[in-house]
Design a protein around this motif. Structure first.
Motif, PDB file in Angstrom:
ATOM      1  N   ASP A 113     -18.728   9.450  86.905  1.00 33.29           N
ATOM      2  CA  ASP A 113     -18.854   8.131  87.516  1.00 33.29           C
ATOM      3  C   ASP A 113     -18.788   7.022  86.479  1.00 33.29           C
ATOM      4  O   ASP A 113     -18.158   5.994  86.705  1.00 33.29           O
ATOM      5  CB  ASP A 113     -20.163   8.024  88.294  1.00 33.29           C
ATOM      6  CG  ASP A 113     -20.201   8.945  89.509  1.00 33.29           C
ATOM      7  OD1 ASP A 113     -19.121   9.340  90.003  1.00 33.29           O
ATOM      8  OD2 ASP A 113     -21.316   9.278  89.956  1.00 33.29           O
ATOM      9  N   ASP A 114     -19.451   7.225  85.341  1.00 33.36           N
ATOM     10  CA  ASP A 114     -19.485   6.178  84.317  1.00 33.36           C
ATOM     11  C   ASP A 114     -19.697   6.803  82.953  1.00 33.36           C
ATOM     12  O   ASP A 114     -20.269   7.894  82.832  1.00 33.36           O
ATOM     13  CB  ASP A 114     -20.613   5.189  84.614  1.00 33.36           C
ATOM     14  CG  ASP A 114     -20.421   3.846  83.925  1.00 33.36           C
ATOM     15  OD1 ASP A 114     -19.337   3.598  83.344  1.00 33.36           O
ATOM     16  OD2 ASP A 114     -21.352   3.027  83.951  1.00 33.36           O
ATOM     17  N   VAL A 115     -19.224   6.110  81.940  1.00 35.63           N
ATOM     18  CA  VAL A 115     -19.455   6.516  80.558  1.00 35.63           C
ATOM     19  C   VAL A 115     -19.827   5.275  79.762  1.00 35.63           C
ATOM     20  O   VAL A 115     -19.168   4.244  79.867  1.00 35.63           O
ATOM     21  CB  VAL A 115     -18.225   7.250  79.948  1.00 35.63           C
ATOM     22  CG1 VAL A 115     -16.975   6.412  80.028  1.00 35.63           C
ATOM     23  CG2 VAL A 115     -18.489   7.673  78.510  1.00 35.63           C
ATOM     24  N   GLU A 116     -20.928   5.355  79.037  1.00 37.58           N
ATOM     25  CA  GLU A 116     -21.381   4.286  78.152  1.00 37.58           C
ATOM     26  C   GLU A 116     -21.624   4.894  76.787  1.00 37.58           C
ATOM     27  O   GLU A 116     -22.204   5.979  76.678  1.00 37.58           O
ATOM     28  CB  GLU A 116     -22.683   3.661  78.654  1.00 37.58           C
ATOM     29  CG  GLU A 116     -22.543   2.905  79.949  1.00 37.58           C
ATOM     30  CD  GLU A 116     -23.862   2.262  80.366  1.00 37.58           C
ATOM     31  OE1 GLU A 116     -24.664   1.891  79.477  1.00 37.58           O
ATOM     32  OE2 GLU A 116     -24.085   2.166  81.576  1.00 37.58           O
ATOM     33  N   ILE A 117     -21.188   4.190  75.747  1.00 40.80           N
ATOM     34  CA  ILE A 117     -21.322   4.718  74.389  1.00 40.80           C
ATOM     35  C   ILE A 117     -21.838   3.626  73.475  1.00 40.80           C
ATOM     36  O   ILE A 117     -21.334   2.504  73.488  1.00 40.80           O
ATOM     37  CB  ILE A 117     -19.969   5.259  73.871  1.00 40.80           C
ATOM     38  CG1 ILE A 117     -19.418   6.320  74.821  1.00 40.80           C
ATOM     39  CG2 ILE A 117     -20.124   5.804  72.449  1.00 40.80           C
ATOM     40  CD1 ILE A 117     -18.026   6.805  74.491  1.00 40.80           C
ATOM     41  N   PHE A 139     -18.270   3.694  55.751  1.00 37.80           N
ATOM     42  CA  PHE A 139     -19.477   4.237  56.359  1.00 37.80           C
ATOM     43  C   PHE A 139     -19.907   5.534  55.675  1.00 37.80           C
ATOM     44  O   PHE A 139     -19.092   6.392  55.383  1.00 37.80           O
ATOM     45  CB  PHE A 139     -19.242   4.565  57.841  1.00 37.80           C
ATOM     46  CG  PHE A 139     -19.078   3.354  58.722  1.00 37.80           C
ATOM     47  CD1 PHE A 139     -20.087   2.408  58.834  1.00 37.80           C
ATOM     48  CD2 PHE A 139     -17.928   3.183  59.464  1.00 37.80           C
ATOM     49  CE1 PHE A 139     -19.946   1.303  59.664  1.00 37.80           C
ATOM     50  CE2 PHE A 139     -17.770   2.086  60.301  1.00 37.80           C
ATOM     51  CZ  PHE A 139     -18.779   1.146  60.399  1.00 37.80           C
ATOM     52  N   SER A 140     -21.218   5.666  55.472  1.00 41.57           N
ATOM     53  CA  SER A 140     -21.754   6.928  54.965  1.00 41.57           C
ATOM     54  C   SER A 140     -22.141   7.847  56.118  1.00 41.57           C
ATOM     55  O   SER A 140     -22.230   9.060  55.955  1.00 41.57           O
ATOM     56  CB  SER A 140     -22.969   6.678  54.073  1.00 41.57           C
ATOM     57  OG  SER A 140     -23.983   6.001  54.792  1.00 41.57           O
ATOM     58  N   ALA A 141     -22.365   7.252  57.298  1.00 41.31           N
ATOM     59  CA  ALA A 141     -22.686   8.027  58.492  1.00 41.31           C
ATOM     60  C   ALA A 141     -22.397   7.167  59.716  1.00 41.31           C
ATOM     61  O   ALA A 141     -22.555   5.946  59.682  1.00 41.31           O
ATOM     62  CB  ALA A 141     -24.154   8.455  58.494  1.00 41.31           C
ATOM     63  N   VAL A 142     -21.964   7.829  60.783  1.00 36.83           N
ATOM     64  CA  VAL A 142     -21.738   7.179  62.068  1.00 36.83           C
ATOM     65  C   VAL A 142     -22.409   8.037  63.132  1.00 36.83           C
ATOM     66  O   VAL A 142     -22.302   9.265  63.114  1.00 36.83           O
ATOM     67  CB  VAL A 142     -20.228   7.024  62.375  1.00 36.83           C
ATOM     68  CG1 VAL A 142     -20.004   6.519  63.791  1.00 36.83           C
ATOM     69  CG2 VAL A 142     -19.569   6.096  61.357  1.00 36.83           C
ATOM     70  N   ARG A 143     -23.113   7.367  64.046  1.00 37.95           N
ATOM     71  CA  ARG A 143     -23.784   8.054  65.143  1.00 37.95           C
ATOM     72  C   ARG A 143     -23.299   7.482  66.470  1.00 37.95           C
ATOM     73  O   ARG A 143     -23.250   6.259  66.626  1.00 37.95           O
ATOM     74  CB  ARG A 143     -25.298   7.881  65.026  1.00 37.95           C
ATOM     75  CG  ARG A 143     -25.897   8.600  63.825  1.00 37.95           C
ATOM     76  CD  ARG A 143     -27.346   8.209  63.572  1.00 37.95           C
ATOM     77  NE  ARG A 143     -27.524   6.788  63.291  1.00 37.95           N
ATOM     78  CZ  ARG A 143     -27.206   6.197  62.129  1.00 37.95           C
ATOM     79  NH1 ARG A 143     -26.688   6.896  61.128  1.00 37.95           N
ATOM     80  NH2 ARG A 143     -27.405   4.903  61.947  1.00 37.95           N
ATOM     81  N   LEU A 144     -22.942   8.363  67.378  1.00 36.92           N
ATOM     82  CA  LEU A 144     -22.560   7.967  68.727  1.00 36.92           C
ATOM     83  C   LEU A 144     -23.607   8.468  69.704  1.00 36.92           C
ATOM     84  O   LEU A 144     -24.040   9.616  69.605  1.00 36.92           O
ATOM     85  CB  LEU A 144     -21.205   8.565  69.118  1.00 36.92           C
ATOM     86  CG  LEU A 144     -19.993   8.119  68.324  1.00 36.92           C
ATOM     87  CD1 LEU A 144     -18.757   8.858  68.804  1.00 36.92           C
ATOM     88  CD2 LEU A 144     -19.797   6.625  68.426  1.00 36.92           C
ATOM     89  N   ASN A 145     -24.000   7.624  70.625  1.00 37.54           N
ATOM     90  CA  ASN A 145     -24.888   8.020  71.707  1.00 37.54           C
ATOM     91  C   ASN A 145     -24.092   7.842  73.000  1.00 37.54           C
ATOM     92  O   ASN A 145     -23.816   6.720  73.415  1.00 37.54           O
ATOM     93  CB  ASN A 145     -26.157   7.168  71.716  1.00 37.54           C
ATOM     94  CG  ASN A 145     -27.114   7.587  72.801  1.00 37.54           C
ATOM     95  OD1 ASN A 145     -27.014   8.676  73.364  1.00 37.54           O
ATOM     96  ND2 ASN A 145     -28.052   6.711  73.118  1.00 37.54           N
ATOM     97  N   VAL A 146     -23.703   8.955  73.607  1.00 36.37           N
ATOM     98  CA  VAL A 146     -22.854   8.955  74.798  1.00 36.37           C
ATOM     99  C   VAL A 146     -23.720   9.207  76.021  1.00 36.37           C
ATOM    100  O   VAL A 146     -24.481  10.176  76.057  1.00 36.37           O
ATOM    101  CB  VAL A 146     -21.763  10.044  74.687  1.00 36.37           C
ATOM    102  CG1 VAL A 146     -20.882  10.051  75.926  1.00 36.37           C
ATOM    103  CG2 VAL A 146     -20.941   9.852  73.417  1.00 36.37           C
ATOM    104  N   LYS A 147     -23.590   8.321  77.017  1.00 33.99           N
ATOM    105  CA  LYS A 147     -24.313   8.469  78.280  1.00 33.99           C
ATOM    106  C   LYS A 147     -23.280   8.669  79.383  1.00 33.99           C
ATOM    107  O   LYS A 147     -22.498   7.762  79.670  1.00 33.99           O
ATOM    108  CB  LYS A 147     -25.155   7.234  78.562  1.00 33.99           C
ATOM    109  CG  LYS A 147     -26.234   6.979  77.523  1.00 33.99           C
ATOM    110  CD  LYS A 147     -26.886   5.617  77.754  1.00 33.99           C
ATOM    111  CE  LYS A 147     -27.384   5.098  76.437  1.00 33.99           C
ATOM    112  NZ  LYS A 147     -26.804   3.867  76.004  1.00 33.99           N
TER     113      LYS A 147
END
Length: 185
Positions: A113-117, A139-147
Protein backbone atom coordinates in the motif's frame (compact mmCIF):
# COMPACT_ATOMS: atom_id res chain seq x y z
CA UNK A 1 2.00 26.11 -6.01
CA UNK A 2 2.06 22.60 -4.58
CA UNK A 3 4.44 20.20 -6.29
CA UNK A 4 3.49 17.14 -4.28
CA UNK A 5 -0.19 16.34 -3.93
CA UNK A 6 -0.76 13.64 -1.35
CA UNK A 7 -4.36 14.60 -0.65
CA UNK A 8 -6.01 11.30 -1.62
CA UNK A 9 -9.34 11.47 0.18
CA UNK A 10 -11.26 8.29 -0.54
CA UNK A 11 -10.74 4.58 -0.76
CA UNK A 12 -11.83 4.77 -4.42
CA UNK A 13 -9.06 7.29 -5.13
CA UNK A 14 -6.52 5.07 -3.36
CA UNK A 15 -7.67 2.04 -5.36
CA UNK A 16 -7.50 4.00 -8.63
CA UNK A 17 -3.95 5.13 -7.86
CA UNK A 18 -2.91 1.57 -7.00
CA UNK A 19 -4.53 0.19 -10.17
CA UNK A 20 -2.88 2.86 -12.32
CA UNK A 21 0.51 2.16 -10.70
CA UNK A 22 0.10 -1.60 -11.25
CA UNK A 23 -0.83 -1.08 -14.90
CA UNK A 24 2.11 1.26 -15.50
CA UNK A 25 4.60 -1.06 -13.76
CA UNK A 26 3.32 -4.08 -15.69
CA UNK A 27 3.41 -2.21 -19.01
CA UNK A 28 6.95 -0.95 -18.37
CA UNK A 29 8.18 -4.41 -17.39
CA UNK A 30 6.58 -5.98 -20.45
CA UNK A 31 7.97 -3.31 -22.79
CA UNK A 32 11.51 -3.64 -21.43
CA UNK A 33 11.37 -7.44 -21.56
CA UNK A 34 10.30 -7.32 -25.21
CA UNK A 35 12.82 -4.61 -26.11
CA UNK A 36 15.73 -6.49 -24.53
CA UNK A 37 14.63 -9.83 -26.02
CA UNK A 38 14.69 -8.21 -29.47
CA UNK A 39 18.06 -6.55 -28.87
CA UNK A 40 20.12 -7.27 -25.75
CA UNK A 41 22.05 -4.01 -26.26
CA UNK A 42 18.80 -2.12 -25.55
CA UNK A 43 19.42 -2.89 -21.85
CA UNK A 44 22.58 -0.76 -21.84
CA UNK A 45 21.70 2.82 -20.94
CA UNK A 46 23.94 5.85 -20.55
CA UNK A 47 22.72 8.73 -18.42
CA UNK A 48 24.06 12.23 -19.09
CA UNK A 49 23.78 15.08 -16.60
CA UNK A 50 25.59 18.40 -16.66
CA UNK A 51 26.16 21.12 -14.11
CA UNK A 52 27.27 24.74 -13.99
CA UNK A 53 28.47 26.61 -10.93
CA UNK A 54 26.27 29.48 -9.75
CA UNK A 55 26.14 31.62 -6.62
CA UNK A 56 28.69 30.97 -3.90
CA UNK A 57 29.04 27.19 -4.29
CA UNK A 58 25.68 26.18 -5.81
CA UNK A 59 25.32 24.15 -9.00
CA UNK A 60 22.57 24.28 -11.59
CA UNK A 61 22.05 20.71 -12.81
CA UNK A 62 20.49 19.81 -16.14
CA UNK A 63 19.27 16.23 -16.55
CA UNK A 64 17.39 15.86 -19.82
CA UNK A 65 14.50 18.31 -19.72
CA UNK A 66 14.80 18.73 -15.94
CA UNK A 67 16.74 21.42 -14.11
CA UNK A 68 17.41 21.68 -10.42
CA UNK A 69 19.69 23.48 -8.02
CA UNK A 70 22.14 21.93 -5.56
CA UNK A 71 23.73 24.05 -2.81
CA UNK A 72 25.36 23.86 0.60
CA UNK A 73 24.29 25.35 3.93
CA UNK A 74 25.96 28.59 5.01
CA UNK A 75 28.30 26.65 7.33
CA UNK A 76 29.80 25.03 4.21
CA UNK A 77 30.08 28.32 2.26
CA UNK A 78 26.71 27.95 0.53
CA UNK A 79 23.69 30.18 0.21
CA UNK A 80 21.41 27.35 1.48
CA UNK A 81 18.98 27.76 -1.44
CA UNK A 82 18.73 24.01 -2.12
CA UNK A 83 19.64 20.62 -0.71
CA UNK A 84 23.34 19.72 -0.57
CA UNK A 85 25.05 17.18 -2.85
CA UNK A 86 25.11 14.57 -0.09
CA UNK A 87 21.42 15.19 0.66
CA UNK A 88 20.68 14.68 -3.04
CA UNK A 89 22.71 11.46 -2.90
CA UNK A 90 20.58 10.20 0.01
CA UNK A 91 17.48 11.39 -1.83
CA UNK A 92 18.58 9.48 -4.93
CA UNK A 93 19.01 6.36 -2.79
CA UNK A 94 15.58 6.75 -1.20
CA UNK A 95 13.80 7.46 -4.48
CA UNK A 96 15.48 4.53 -6.24
CA UNK A 97 14.47 2.27 -3.36
CA UNK A 98 10.84 3.41 -3.65
CA UNK A 99 10.83 2.69 -7.39
CA UNK A 100 12.35 -0.77 -6.94
CA UNK A 101 10.04 -1.62 -4.00
CA UNK A 102 7.06 -0.76 -6.21
CA UNK A 103 8.49 -2.62 -9.22
CA UNK A 104 9.28 -5.83 -7.33
CA UNK A 105 6.07 -5.77 -5.27
CA UNK A 106 4.22 -5.81 -8.59
CA UNK A 107 6.48 -8.49 -10.09
CA UNK A 108 6.24 -10.75 -7.03
CA UNK A 109 2.50 -10.24 -6.51
CA UNK A 110 3.07 -8.60 -3.12
CA UNK A 111 0.46 -6.04 -2.07
CA UNK A 112 2.25 -2.87 -1.01
CA UNK A 113 0.00 0.00 0.00
CA UNK A 114 2.76 2.45 0.90
CA UNK A 115 6.50 2.72 1.30
CA UNK A 116 8.29 5.35 3.38
CA UNK A 117 12.06 5.52 3.76
CA UNK A 118 14.27 7.62 6.00
CA UNK A 119 18.01 7.81 5.36
CA UNK A 120 20.89 8.96 7.52
CA UNK A 121 24.47 9.30 6.36
CA UNK A 122 27.51 9.96 8.53
CA UNK A 123 30.09 12.30 7.02
CA UNK A 124 33.27 13.59 8.67
CA UNK A 125 34.24 16.89 6.99
CA UNK A 126 37.91 16.81 8.04
CA UNK A 127 38.97 15.29 4.70
CA UNK A 128 36.76 17.71 2.75
CA UNK A 129 38.59 20.65 4.32
CA UNK A 130 42.04 19.05 4.11
CA UNK A 131 42.42 18.79 7.88
CA UNK A 132 42.96 15.03 7.97
CA UNK A 133 43.77 12.94 4.91
CA UNK A 134 43.34 9.57 6.64
CA UNK A 135 39.56 9.27 6.52
CA UNK A 136 36.98 9.12 3.77
CA UNK A 137 35.71 12.22 1.99
CA UNK A 138 32.28 10.59 1.61
CA UNK A 139 29.89 8.82 3.91
CA UNK A 140 31.41 6.45 6.44
CA UNK A 141 28.01 4.82 7.02
CA UNK A 142 24.48 5.07 5.65
CA UNK A 143 21.36 3.77 7.37
CA UNK A 144 17.97 3.25 5.76
CA UNK A 145 14.79 2.78 7.74
CA UNK A 146 12.14 1.32 5.42
CA UNK A 147 8.48 1.28 6.46
CA UNK A 148 6.22 -0.89 4.31
CA UNK A 149 2.45 -0.73 4.74
CA UNK A 150 0.04 -3.34 3.48
CA UNK A 151 -1.72 -6.61 4.25
CA UNK A 152 1.18 -9.00 3.60
CA UNK A 153 3.07 -11.02 6.20
CA UNK A 154 6.46 -9.98 7.55
CA UNK A 155 7.96 -12.89 5.59
CA UNK A 156 6.56 -11.60 2.28
CA UNK A 157 7.91 -8.11 2.97
CA UNK A 158 11.30 -9.63 3.87
CA UNK A 159 11.20 -11.42 0.49
CA UNK A 160 10.47 -8.06 -1.14
CA UNK A 161 13.33 -6.38 0.72
CA UNK A 162 15.75 -9.07 -0.43
CA UNK A 163 14.67 -8.52 -4.05
CA UNK A 164 15.05 -4.75 -3.70
CA UNK A 165 18.46 -5.03 -2.03
CA UNK A 166 19.65 -7.25 -4.91
CA UNK A 167 18.29 -5.03 -7.71
CA UNK A 168 18.35 -1.36 -6.65
CA UNK A 169 20.84 0.52 -8.89
CA UNK A 170 21.53 3.38 -6.47
CA UNK A 171 21.94 1.03 -3.50
CA UNK A 172 24.50 -0.79 -5.66
CA UNK A 173 26.31 2.55 -6.19
CA UNK A 174 26.52 3.05 -2.43
CA UNK A 175 27.62 -0.51 -1.69
CA UNK A 176 30.20 -1.11 -4.41
CA UNK A 177 33.07 0.81 -5.93
CA UNK A 178 32.28 2.13 -9.42
CA UNK A 179 35.10 2.68 -11.91
CA UNK A 180 35.09 6.46 -12.32
CA UNK A 181 37.38 8.59 -14.43
CA UNK A 182 37.83 12.34 -14.22
CA UNK A 183 39.14 14.35 -17.16
CA UNK A 184 40.15 17.97 -16.81
CA UNK A 185 39.16 19.73 -20.04
Amino acid sequence: MTLIDDSIDTAADTTAVAEDRAARLTAAGTAWTERIAASPDAAKLTYRVSGRGTGSVATEITAGKHRFLVDEPAALAGDDVAASPVEFALGALISCQVVVYRLYAQALGIVLDDVEIDAEGDLDVRKLFGLDESGRAGFSAVRLNVKLTGPESAERYAELQAAVDAHCPVLDLFQNPVPTSVTLG
